[in-house]
Each structure stands twice: as structure tokens, then as C-alpha cells.
Design a protein around this motif. Structure first.
Motif, PDB file in Angstrom:
ATOM      1  N   GLY A 149      45.073  54.094  71.050  1.00  0.00           N
ATOM      2  CA  GLY A 149      44.793  54.052  72.479  1.00  0.00           C
ATOM      3  C   GLY A 149      45.869  53.378  73.312  1.00  0.00           C
ATOM      4  O   GLY A 149      45.802  53.387  74.539  1.00  0.00           O
ATOM      5  N   GLU A 168      39.235  59.712  71.288  1.00  0.00           N
ATOM      6  CA  GLU A 168      38.979  58.561  72.156  1.00  0.00           C
ATOM      7  C   GLU A 168      40.255  57.755  72.379  1.00  0.00           C
ATOM      8  O   GLU A 168      40.473  57.202  73.466  1.00  0.00           O
ATOM      9  CB  GLU A 168      37.835  57.695  71.633  1.00  0.00           C
ATOM     10  N   ASP A 197      42.352  59.704  74.869  1.00  0.00           N
ATOM     11  CA  ASP A 197      41.759  59.509  76.190  1.00  0.00           C
ATOM     12  C   ASP A 197      42.205  58.173  76.784  1.00  0.00           C
ATOM     13  O   ASP A 197      42.635  58.105  77.941  1.00  0.00           O
ATOM     14  CB  ASP A 197      40.235  59.583  76.076  1.00  0.00           C
ATOM     15  N   ALA A 198      42.114  57.100  76.014  1.00  0.00           N
ATOM     16  CA  ALA A 198      42.522  55.776  76.503  1.00  0.00           C
ATOM     17  C   ALA A 198      44.011  55.757  76.846  1.00  0.00           C
ATOM     18  O   ALA A 198      44.411  55.238  77.897  1.00  0.00           O
ATOM     19  CB  ALA A 198      42.199  54.714  75.453  1.00  0.00           C
ATOM     20  N   GLY A 226      44.794  57.444  80.049  1.00  0.00           N
ATOM     21  CA  GLY A 226      44.482  56.593  81.195  1.00  0.00           C
ATOM     22  C   GLY A 226      45.660  55.696  81.548  1.00  0.00           C
ATOM     23  O   GLY A 226      46.014  55.530  82.726  1.00  0.00           O
ATOM     24  N   ARG A 231      41.904  62.736  83.189  1.00  0.00           N
ATOM     25  CA  ARG A 231      42.721  61.525  83.337  1.00  0.00           C
ATOM     26  C   ARG A 231      43.924  61.716  84.260  1.00  0.00           C
ATOM     27  O   ARG A 231      44.298  60.788  84.964  1.00  0.00           O
ATOM     28  CB  ARG A 231      43.214  61.048  81.974  1.00  0.00           C
TER      29      ARG A 231
END
Length: 160
Positions: free
Chosen positions: A66, A101, A104-105, A108, A145
Motif C-alpha cells: 500500500g 487493497e 487501492d491504498a 490514493g 482514486r
């Protein structure tokens, strides 16, 4: 809101004006040597050196699933090393290394940096090569995002 622009070409040669970030997914083992990273290393040496140092010094930094590392390689070009893959696929592996996940992080963090720099983002279909991911699962993350924040995104399909 505009969508993702899909083009045939090389993501390490982004076709846009202004500041550009070339984004790709890395593993969490410090390994760099297969897939899109080879194209990155052929064009610039800094992203690999920075990634290896980041991994080597991980006890003192944010390296891990992440996380994102941004390396300036030209006056208007940055490379984003996004850690979105747990380990690497081997002949004995069951399952795929991609971690949605974590992607995704990291996306961001990429969105924050792109907004700060006023940059467009350029990438292959991240997480879908050696990481074994599905673009049907990654694309909505990119849309949410980046695109929904007004960041221009170009995805490159390379013809070998």
C-alpha cells in the motif's frame, strides 16, 4: 468527468504535456527484475536504485503493501513505485501475488501526489502482469482514486 484514455504504446514514453507520473506495481520483497520494471530500468536507473534502497532501509521508513515512492527522473517526469504485490509468483505458488487493497491504498497516495504536482498519470495495466491481477478489478480503483479526482490517466497496452 473524463474516463481513462487507452492507447497502444510504451508507458515509459508518456505522450502528454506538462508533468507526468509513470506508475507501476512492485512487490514487497525488494525484487526488481521481471515485467514492466525492466522497461523502467532501460529508460532510467533511479527508480530501481530508489526502490532497492527503500526496501533495504524498510525498518526506518514506510515501505510495505500500500505504500508509494515517487522518484523524479526528468524535469517533468516522475516514476511511482506502488507496492501492491505480496511476494512473487513461483512455479509452486498457489494464488496470485496481487493485493487489490494495497493497490487501492497506493493509488490514493498517487492521486495526492498527482494533484500536488498538477500531473497526469501514465501506466500499463498495473497489477495485471506478473502480479496476476484482473483489470476488471483494478480499473474501478483507478477510476475512483484518480479519474474521479480529475486526474488525467492514460493506460498503455504495449505491442512487443
Amino acid at each position: 468527468m473524463k474516463g481513462i484514455t487507452y492507447v497502444r504504446g510504451d508507458a515509459t514514453a508518456p505522450q502528454a504535456k506538462g508533468v507526468k507520473i509513470v506508475a507501476h506495481v512492485c512487490n514487497d520483497l525488494g525484487g526488481w527484475g521481471k515485467g514492466f520494471v525492466l522497461a523502467v530500468s532501460r529508460r532510467w536507473s533511479e527508480p530501481e536504485a530508489a526502490y532497492r534502497r527503500w526496501h533495504r532501509e524498510r525498518a526506518k521508513n514506510d515501505f510495505g503493501l500500500g505504500a508509494a515512492q515517487f522518484v523524479q527522473v526528468e524535469p517533468y517526469v516522475w516514476v511511482a513505485n506502488l507496492v501492491g504485490q505480496r511476494g512473487m509468483r513461483t512455479g509452486r505458488s498457489s494464488g496470485v501475488p496481487v493485493r487489490y487493497e494495497a493497490i487501492d491504498a497506493a493509488l490514493g497516495l498517487l492521486a495526492d501526489r498527482a494533484a500536488e504536482l498538477g500531473a497526469s498519470v501514465h501506466m500499463p495495466r498495473i497489477g495485471c502482469g506478473l502480479a496476476g491481477g484482473s483489470w476488471a478489478r483494478v480499473e474501478p480503483l483507478v477510476l475512483r482514486r484518480l479519474v474521479e479526482r480529475g486526474i488525467p490517466v492514460t493506460v498503455y497496452d504495449f505491442d512487443a
